[in-house]
Structures are given as C-alpha cells and as structure tokens.
Design a protein around this motif. Sequence first.
Motif, PDB file in Angstrom:
ATOM      1  N   TYR A  44       0.836  -1.208   0.000  1.00 34.22           N
ATOM      2  CA  TYR A  44       0.000   0.000   0.000  1.00 34.22           C
ATOM      3  C   TYR A  44       0.868   1.253   0.000  1.00 34.22           C
ATOM      4  O   TYR A  44       0.619   2.192  -0.754  1.00 34.22           O
ATOM      5  CB  TYR A  44      -0.931   0.001   1.220  1.00 34.22           C
ATOM      6  N   THR A  47       2.108   2.271  -3.299  1.00 32.68           N
ATOM      7  CA  THR A  47       1.125   2.886  -4.194  1.00 32.68           C
ATOM      8  C   THR A  47       0.840   4.331  -3.821  1.00 32.68           C
ATOM      9  O   THR A  47       0.193   5.044  -4.588  1.00 32.68           O
ATOM     10  CB  THR A  47      -0.212   2.120  -4.192  1.00 32.68           C
ATOM     11  N   GLN A  48       1.300   4.760  -2.653  1.00 31.87           N
ATOM     12  CA  GLN A  48       0.988   6.098  -2.159  1.00 31.87           C
ATOM     13  C   GLN A  48       2.134   7.089  -2.336  1.00 31.87           C
ATOM     14  O   GLN A  48       2.138   8.141  -1.704  1.00 31.87           O
ATOM     15  CB  GLN A  48       0.581   6.028  -0.685  1.00 31.87           C
ATOM     16  N   LYS A  49       3.092   6.779  -3.185  1.00 28.83           N
ATOM     17  CA  LYS A  49       4.174   7.723  -3.452  1.00 28.83           C
ATOM     18  C   LYS A  49       3.658   8.835  -4.352  1.00 28.83           C
ATOM     19  O   LYS A  49       2.784   8.628  -5.168  1.00 28.83           O
ATOM     20  CB  LYS A  49       5.355   6.999  -4.092  1.00 28.83           C
ATOM     21  N   LYS A  67       0.451  11.912  -0.978  1.00 31.48           N
ATOM     22  CA  LYS A  67      -0.614  10.905  -0.948  1.00 31.48           C
ATOM     23  C   LYS A  67      -0.586  10.137   0.369  1.00 31.48           C
ATOM     24  O   LYS A  67      -1.628   9.854   0.937  1.00 31.48           O
ATOM     25  CB  LYS A  67      -0.461   9.922  -2.109  1.00 31.48           C
ATOM     26  N   PHE A  68       0.615   9.796   0.822  1.00 32.57           N
ATOM     27  CA  PHE A  68       0.734   9.118   2.113  1.00 32.57           C
ATOM     28  C   PHE A  68       0.901  10.193   3.172  1.00 32.57           C
ATOM     29  O   PHE A  68       1.871  10.933   3.172  1.00 32.57           O
ATOM     30  CB  PHE A  68       1.922   8.149   2.142  1.00 32.57           C
ATOM     31  N   GLN A  69      -0.058  10.266   4.052  1.00 31.91           N
ATOM     32  CA  GLN A  69      -0.030  11.292   5.092  1.00 31.91           C
ATOM     33  C   GLN A  69       0.587  10.696   6.352  1.00 31.91           C
ATOM     34  O   GLN A  69      -0.009   9.818   6.972  1.00 31.91           O
ATOM     35  CB  GLN A  69      -1.446  11.791   5.371  1.00 31.91           C
ATOM     36  N   ASP A 129     -11.581   8.374   0.140  1.00 29.55           N
ATOM     37  CA  ASP A 129     -11.253   8.538  -1.274  1.00 29.55           C
ATOM     38  C   ASP A 129     -12.349   8.022  -2.200  1.00 29.55           C
ATOM     39  O   ASP A 129     -12.485   8.474  -3.320  1.00 29.55           O
ATOM     40  CB  ASP A 129      -9.955   7.809  -1.616  1.00 29.55           C
TER      41      ASP A 129
END
Length: 136
Positions: A44, A47-49, A67-69, A129
């Motif tokens: 996961y 995919t959040q880069k 995207k990744f907080q 989302d």
Amino acid sequence: MLNEQTSPASENAEMTEAAVPNSPETEQAIQSQEGGVVAKLEAYLETQKGLASTVLPATGIKVTWPKFQPRPLWLKAQRMAKKETVNVTDIYITLLCEFGGEKLTLGQFKKLIPNNDNLHLTAEIMGDDDDEEGNG
C-alpha cells in the motif's frame, strides 16, 4: 474429594503465550506468511508515493499534499494546537499542504482561505477517497 479442573483463564494464558504481540516469535510468523499484513501495508505504501492535489473551488488555487499522510505530522498538529482542539485540522493542513507551490502560515490560512475552500480541502484530505453509491 476435589476435582482437578483447569480454569478457562489458565487455558487462555497457555494458548496466548505462543502468540504474544510484538514477540520475536509472532513477528517471525507474520513475516514468514506470504502476503501477511506487513507485506500488504508495504505494498500500500508503495502505491501512495507522489502527490495528491485539488483545485479550491472559490479561489482556484491548486493545493498539493503527499498521498501518504504521515501520522507524526498529525500528532505534531495536535501538540501545536494544545487545548485549542478546534485548530488541529487547520494546523495539519498548513503543515501538510502547499498552496500554489507555497506554504501558508496558520494565520494566513485562516485569514485568506474562504470557508467553502477550507471545507472542500478538509474533505479532500481527511475524507474517504471512494464515493459511496449515491453520495457523489
């Protein structure tokens, strides 16, 4: 004459000794499972880069954020807000986001960003989302 019985508590203690969270045995078992939770979380994360973005509806300013907080940033916002918990989300947004490529201070954000843009941005960052059927 006394019956020898084991209590449910002692049985549970024996059963859980082998699966103690954060023990080396448990960690090894999790890592050895193909497709375990750690592998899923790492996938996961991959995919959040990159950045997410939105355009504020009233002012037309493009806002970007990772995207990744990262959780530590949320905790920092909570510490900065102290007892003024109403400010946590605004502080978090100013720490996380760039507005047209620039950072805003909390004071600038509160003064210059209209409420409808603030609500839009809060929903984009903090909301789900995926739109549920019939809600978007």
